[in-house]
Design a protein around this motif. Sequence first.
Motif, PDB file in Angstrom:
ATOM      1  N   ASP A 255       0.802  -1.223   0.000  1.00  0.00           N
ATOM      2  CA  ASP A 255       0.000   0.000   0.000  1.00  0.00           C
ATOM      3  C   ASP A 255       0.834   1.273   0.000  1.00  0.00           C
ATOM      4  N   GLU A 256       2.152   1.159   0.001  1.00  0.00           N
ATOM      5  CA  GLU A 256       3.000   2.349   0.039  1.00  0.00           C
ATOM      6  C   GLU A 256       2.759   3.226  -1.181  1.00  0.00           C
ATOM      7  N   ASN A 257       2.751   4.521  -0.956  1.00  0.00           N
ATOM      8  CA  ASN A 257       2.647   5.489  -2.033  1.00  0.00           C
ATOM      9  C   ASN A 257       3.695   5.201  -3.115  1.00  0.00           C
ATOM     10  N   TYR A 258       3.278   5.266  -4.386  1.00  0.00           N
ATOM     11  CA  TYR A 258       4.159   4.884  -5.499  1.00  0.00           C
ATOM     12  C   TYR A 258       5.448   5.693  -5.515  1.00  0.00           C
ATOM     13  N   LEU A 259       5.338   7.006  -5.419  1.00  0.00           N
ATOM     14  CA  LEU A 259       6.537   7.838  -5.470  1.00  0.00           C
ATOM     15  C   LEU A 259       7.436   7.589  -4.265  1.00  0.00           C
ATOM     16  N   SER A 260       6.835   7.352  -3.108  1.00  0.00           N
ATOM     17  CA  SER A 260       7.634   7.040  -1.922  1.00  0.00           C
ATOM     18  C   SER A 260       8.392   5.738  -2.115  1.00  0.00           C
ATOM     19  N   ARG A 261       7.734   4.755  -2.745  1.00  0.00           N
ATOM     20  CA  ARG A 261       8.408   3.480  -2.995  1.00  0.00           C
ATOM     21  C   ARG A 261       9.618   3.665  -3.902  1.00  0.00           C
ATOM     22  N   ILE A 262       9.458   4.487  -4.941  1.00  0.00           N
ATOM     23  CA  ILE A 262      10.572   4.723  -5.860  1.00  0.00           C
ATOM     24  C   ILE A 262      11.732   5.388  -5.119  1.00  0.00           C
ATOM     25  N   MET A 263      11.400   6.389  -4.284  1.00  0.00           N
ATOM     26  CA  MET A 263      12.438   7.093  -3.540  1.00  0.00           C
ATOM     27  C   MET A 263      13.093   6.169  -2.523  1.00  0.00           C
ATOM     28  N   ASP A 264      12.271   5.415  -1.802  1.00  0.00           N
ATOM     29  CA  ASP A 264      12.808   4.550  -0.751  1.00  0.00           C
ATOM     30  C   ASP A 264      13.717   3.467  -1.329  1.00  0.00           C
ATOM     31  N   TYR A 265      13.179   2.705  -2.282  1.00  0.00           N
ATOM     32  CA  TYR A 265      13.922   1.547  -2.789  1.00  0.00           C
ATOM     33  C   TYR A 265      14.905   1.900  -3.905  1.00  0.00           C
ATOM     34  N   GLY A 266      14.625   2.996  -4.607  1.00  0.00           N
ATOM     35  CA  GLY A 266      15.520   3.364  -5.691  1.00  0.00           C
ATOM     36  C   GLY A 266      16.710   4.196  -5.264  1.00  0.00           C
ATOM     37  N   VAL A 267      16.513   5.027  -4.222  1.00  0.00           N
ATOM     38  CA  VAL A 267      17.569   5.968  -3.833  1.00  0.00           C
ATOM     39  C   VAL A 267      18.075   5.723  -2.411  1.00  0.00           C
ATOM     40  N   ILE A 268      17.163   5.591  -1.447  1.00  0.00           N
ATOM     41  CA  ILE A 268      17.582   5.529  -0.052  1.00  0.00           C
ATOM     42  C   ILE A 268      18.134   4.163   0.339  1.00  0.00           C
ATOM     43  N   VAL A 269      17.405   3.096   0.019  1.00  0.00           N
ATOM     44  CA  VAL A 269      17.811   1.754   0.457  1.00  0.00           C
ATOM     45  C   VAL A 269      19.230   1.369   0.021  1.00  0.00           C
ATOM     46  N   PRO A 270      19.664   1.663  -1.218  1.00  0.00           N
ATOM     47  CA  PRO A 270      21.038   1.290  -1.581  1.00  0.00           C
ATOM     48  C   PRO A 270      22.114   1.994  -0.765  1.00  0.00           C
ATOM     49  N   ARG A 271      21.727   3.017   0.007  1.00  0.00           N
ATOM     50  CA  ARG A 271      22.695   3.828   0.746  1.00  0.00           C
ATOM     51  C   ARG A 271      22.580   3.637   2.260  1.00  0.00           C
ATOM     52  N   ILE A 272      21.802   2.672   2.691  1.00  0.00           N
ATOM     53  CA  ILE A 272      21.491   2.552   4.114  1.00  0.00           C
ATOM     54  C   ILE A 272      22.740   2.519   4.983  1.00  0.00           C
ATOM     55  N   ALA A 273      23.658   1.612   4.719  1.00  0.00           N
ATOM     56  CA  ALA A 273      24.831   1.479   5.587  1.00  0.00           C
ATOM     57  C   ALA A 273      25.642   2.767   5.627  1.00  0.00           C
ATOM     58  N   GLN A 274      25.832   3.388   4.461  1.00  0.00           N
ATOM     59  CA  GLN A 274      26.614   4.627   4.415  1.00  0.00           C
ATOM     60  C   GLN A 274      25.907   5.761   5.138  1.00  0.00           C
ATOM     61  N   LEU A 275      24.569   5.812   5.054  1.00  0.00           N
ATOM     62  CA  LEU A 275      23.813   6.865   5.741  1.00  0.00           C
ATOM     63  C   LEU A 275      24.001   6.778   7.249  1.00  0.00           C
ATOM     64  N   TYR A 276      23.926   5.566   7.782  1.00  0.00           N
ATOM     65  CA  TYR A 276      24.085   5.395   9.226  1.00  0.00           C
ATOM     66  C   TYR A 276      25.501   5.773   9.670  1.00  0.00           C
ATOM     67  N   ARG A 277      26.493   5.336   8.911  1.00  0.00           N
ATOM     68  CA  ARG A 277      27.878   5.668   9.289  1.00  0.00           C
ATOM     69  C   ARG A 277      28.139   7.162   9.200  1.00  0.00           C
TER      70      ARG A 277
END
Length: 284
Positions: free
Chosen positions: A209-231
Amino acid sequence: MSEAAARAAEMVAAVRDDPERRLGLAARFYEQRIDGRSIRAYRRAEVAFMRWQIRCGVLRADGGSPWWRAVNEALLRDAAEADLLCNGAAGSPTTRSVDAWLAFLRAPEPARWYRAHNASIVGGYLRHRDLVDGEGPLERFFMDVALLRVLYAHCLLIRPRLALGRLAPLGRVLGDPRLRGADLFLSLGDVLPDVYPLAKVGIEKVLADENYLSRIMDYGVIVPRIAQLYRAAADDLGEPELAGLCEGDFPVYAWPYEQRHVWRTDRSPLAIALARALVGPPPR
């Protein structure tokens, strides 16, 4: 306890069981002027998020969330103590996050606001992890989502190359907490549900049910950077424990590593692939 810390604690205690008065305390912090300049614009995302908290009921004294209430109190208390110190109350900052709020008040600018706000949020997360077990599974999932979003917003402004790759020049516009673009990441209204506690539905339905644009942003841009974002946020905030809230490439503050599949999706594959190609891989 110093005069400033004691008075801040009293101010927060006075509004603890009244969500609207909590909101009023948060908003009043931004009504002051620093060297003749208003800082009111900085409040937009914080106030919007607190309105979500009030709307869904997590700040209620009866039936609310002990965890959300505690984390919100950390933010209110830190800002109140810094405000008092800045205006002549006796004492020294009791935490690193109070010191960060003081730095913002003495010279307001977006990067200092992020360091102050996120230092308080991260401090609250770390101090109140013992309350996580009292929450339902979906509530725990959204704890990690909310943290990931604020860390990403932090990096948009402070480390735009990490956050946006080839589109790094957009970081100052999308990340400025005074502008509407930051609402996409900080208000979280498109990410978090409007009811507490959550209905007992499966995580798969929530993801579907996630908003389409949010899904693109989350999985397309944010998720690949998770470890680096936390560090990066751990380094910038001087909070090494923050890096430990990510295991491998997966947030694990409240959501178990064994269920890490939620951070991957097979929905909208073409749009997600396009977003990743446009932004490029995260820097090593």
